[in-house]
Design a protein around this motif. Structure first.
Motif, PDB file in Angstrom:
ATOM      1  N   GLY A  87       0.836  -1.195   0.000  1.00 61.33           N
ATOM      2  CA  GLY A  87       0.000   0.000   0.000  1.00 61.33           C
ATOM      3  C   GLY A  87       0.864   1.235   0.000  1.00 61.33           C
ATOM      4  N   LEU A 124      -0.527  -2.171  -8.540  1.00 63.54           N
ATOM      5  CA  LEU A 124      -0.226  -1.550  -7.252  1.00 63.54           C
ATOM      6  C   LEU A 124       0.196  -0.102  -7.427  1.00 63.54           C
ATOM      7  N   GLU A 125      -0.351   0.762  -6.573  1.00 66.12           N
ATOM      8  CA  GLU A 125       0.091   2.152  -6.457  1.00 66.12           C
ATOM      9  C   GLU A 125       0.633   2.342  -5.050  1.00 66.12           C
ATOM     10  N   THR A 126       1.790   2.967  -4.914  1.00 66.74           N
ATOM     11  CA  THR A 126       2.376   3.203  -3.591  1.00 66.74           C
ATOM     12  C   THR A 126       2.532   4.702  -3.342  1.00 66.74           C
ATOM     13  N   PRO A 149      -4.885  -1.165   2.709  1.00 68.91           N
ATOM     14  CA  PRO A 149      -5.849  -1.760   1.796  1.00 68.91           C
ATOM     15  C   PRO A 149      -6.391  -3.072   2.367  1.00 68.91           C
ATOM     16  N   THR A 183      -6.958  10.723  -2.671  1.00 64.26           N
ATOM     17  CA  THR A 183      -6.281   9.970  -3.728  1.00 64.26           C
ATOM     18  C   THR A 183      -6.849  10.344  -5.091  1.00 64.26           C
ATOM     19  N   TRP A 242      -7.254   6.755   0.214  1.00 62.23           N
ATOM     20  CA  TRP A 242      -6.123   5.934  -0.222  1.00 62.23           C
ATOM     21  C   TRP A 242      -6.343   4.440  -0.042  1.00 62.23           C
ATOM     22  N   ASN A 243      -6.657   3.987   1.175  1.00 62.47           N
ATOM     23  CA  ASN A 243      -6.726   2.549   1.436  1.00 62.47           C
ATOM     24  C   ASN A 243      -7.763   1.863   0.556  1.00 62.47           C
ATOM     25  N   VAL A 256      -6.537   1.970  -3.363  1.00 63.00           N
ATOM     26  CA  VAL A 256      -5.470   1.035  -3.753  1.00 63.00           C
ATOM     27  C   VAL A 256      -6.062  -0.316  -4.152  1.00 63.00           C
ATOM     28  N   ASP A 257      -7.112  -0.761  -3.453  1.00 66.19           N
ATOM     29  CA  ASP A 257      -7.748  -2.032  -3.802  1.00 66.19           C
ATOM     30  C   ASP A 257      -9.252  -1.966  -3.553  1.00 66.19           C
TER      31      ASP A 257
END
Length: 345
Positions: free
Chosen positions: A38, A75-77, A126, A160, A166-167, A170-171
């Motif tokens: 994440g 995946l995005e970090t 995530p 985001t 964000w969390n 991401v997924d």
């Protein structure tokens, strides 16, 4: 009586502070930490947790590697927010302990089976690991005592995309699986959802870090100031204070760059607090779902408060708190924990 928790994290500056807060809380027993990609890669997340536990004298806690990618999307970090390793400017010693031989999903399933109705699940990253664990143990929602999720944005702008947190972003596919699966629970066991609506009300200030250092007996006085050169490093004698200050400095520099002020939003620590002290917030129940197909809105959490979908409520959304009450508690607990565990060096 201590409350047992599984932490599922993508550590992350604020995940790290959430772990410190729980280790410092007499009500909490962290029984395992499961790691997902994440904020940084899952490998970095796992290393950060092993190193943090060693720093705090808690290496007995199991740390398990989980999913290294989301269920569907790439995946995005967030190294720009949390630093290249995920913990800002902090440079923790290389851990000497090893990861669990079990996968994170096995840890989730095995623990809830062995302690039905006893363990709180806390997810501050995530929801990938939890979604995958549901494949192993579909009864997981019924076996957990309760689930607390840091995620979502409801009546608040996203961090985001314009509408997503964000969390979840991401997924989002994993988040939808989890919210759907936990829809079977009675009202008293509905998941607590701690979204941006409440976490962006709570900002850790430079004077809070100074107070933590003071309570820890650390010298010299700890100072975070936007006028200091970027990347200034702490010289604190207490090693927990030093690493905490270096991590938080990176985080507040980023938030200041983004116009949020020189402070650190307490997303994950506040979710951790609600896991053991749900009375710290007020809530509004709703049916929460996640948008998966919107061209502009994928990853957006949608709350149906009025029953327009004709579906039972599946979450209690935290809506308000007294930020200073929580922040003062965090400062007090972490400061005294650092005094007891953070040997001067």
């Amino acid at each position: 009586m201590k409350q047992a928790l599984i932490m599922d994290v993508d550590t992350g500056v604020d995940d790290a502070l959430a772990l410190l807060y729980l280790l410092a809380s007499p009500e909490a027993e962290v029984v395992a930490i499961t790691c997902t990609a994440g904020n940084v890669s899952a490998q970095h997340v796992a290393r950060n947790n092993l190193a943090l536990l060693e720093l705090c004298g808690a290496s007995h806690i199991e740390v398990a590697l989980g999913s290294e990618v989301p269920l569907v999307q790439p995946l995005e970090t967030a190294e720009a927010t949390h630093g290249p390793q995920g913990i800002g400017y902090a440079e923790l010693p290389e851990p000497t302990t090893s990861l669990s031989p079990r996968h994170a999903t096995e840890v989730w399933a095995d623990i809830v089976r062995s302690r039905p109705g006893e363990v709180i699940g806390l997810v501050t990253g995530p929801l990938t690991n939890l979604a995958l664990a549901l494949r192993i143990e579909p009864e997981l929602p019924l076996l957990l005592k309760r689930l607390v999720v840091m995620g979502g944005s409801f009546n608040h702008i996203g961090n985001t995309t314009p509408t997503s947190e964000w969390n979840i972003a991401v997924d989002p596919d994993a988040a939808k699986i989890v919210f759907d699966a936990f829809s079977v629970l009675p009202p008293e066991r509905r998941p607590i959802v701690c979204g941006l609506d409440i976490t962006e009300q709570i900002g850790l200030l430079p004077e809070d870090i100074a107070r933590i250092a003071e309570l820890a007996g650390s010298t010299p006085a700890e100072t975070l100031d936007p006028e200091q050169p970027r990347g200034t490093r702490s010289t604190a004698s207490n090693h927990i204070v030093r690493h905490l200050s270096d991590a938080v400095r990176f985080y507040v520099e980023n938030q200041n760059d983004n116009g949020d002020g020189y402070r650190a939003h307490m997303h994950d620590p506040f979710a951790a607090a609600l896991a053991i002290q749900p009375e710290l917030a007020e809530y509004r129940s709703a049916t929460v779902d996640v948008e998966l197909t919107g061209t502009l809105t994928r990853g957006t959490t949608v709350a149906d408060y009025r029953g327009m979908w004709g579906r039972e409520h599946n979450a209690d959304i935290a809506t308000s708190t007294q930020p200073r009450v929580f922040l003062d508690q965090l400062v007090e607990r972490v400061g005294r924990f650092a005094r007891d565990k953070g040997v001067s060096s």
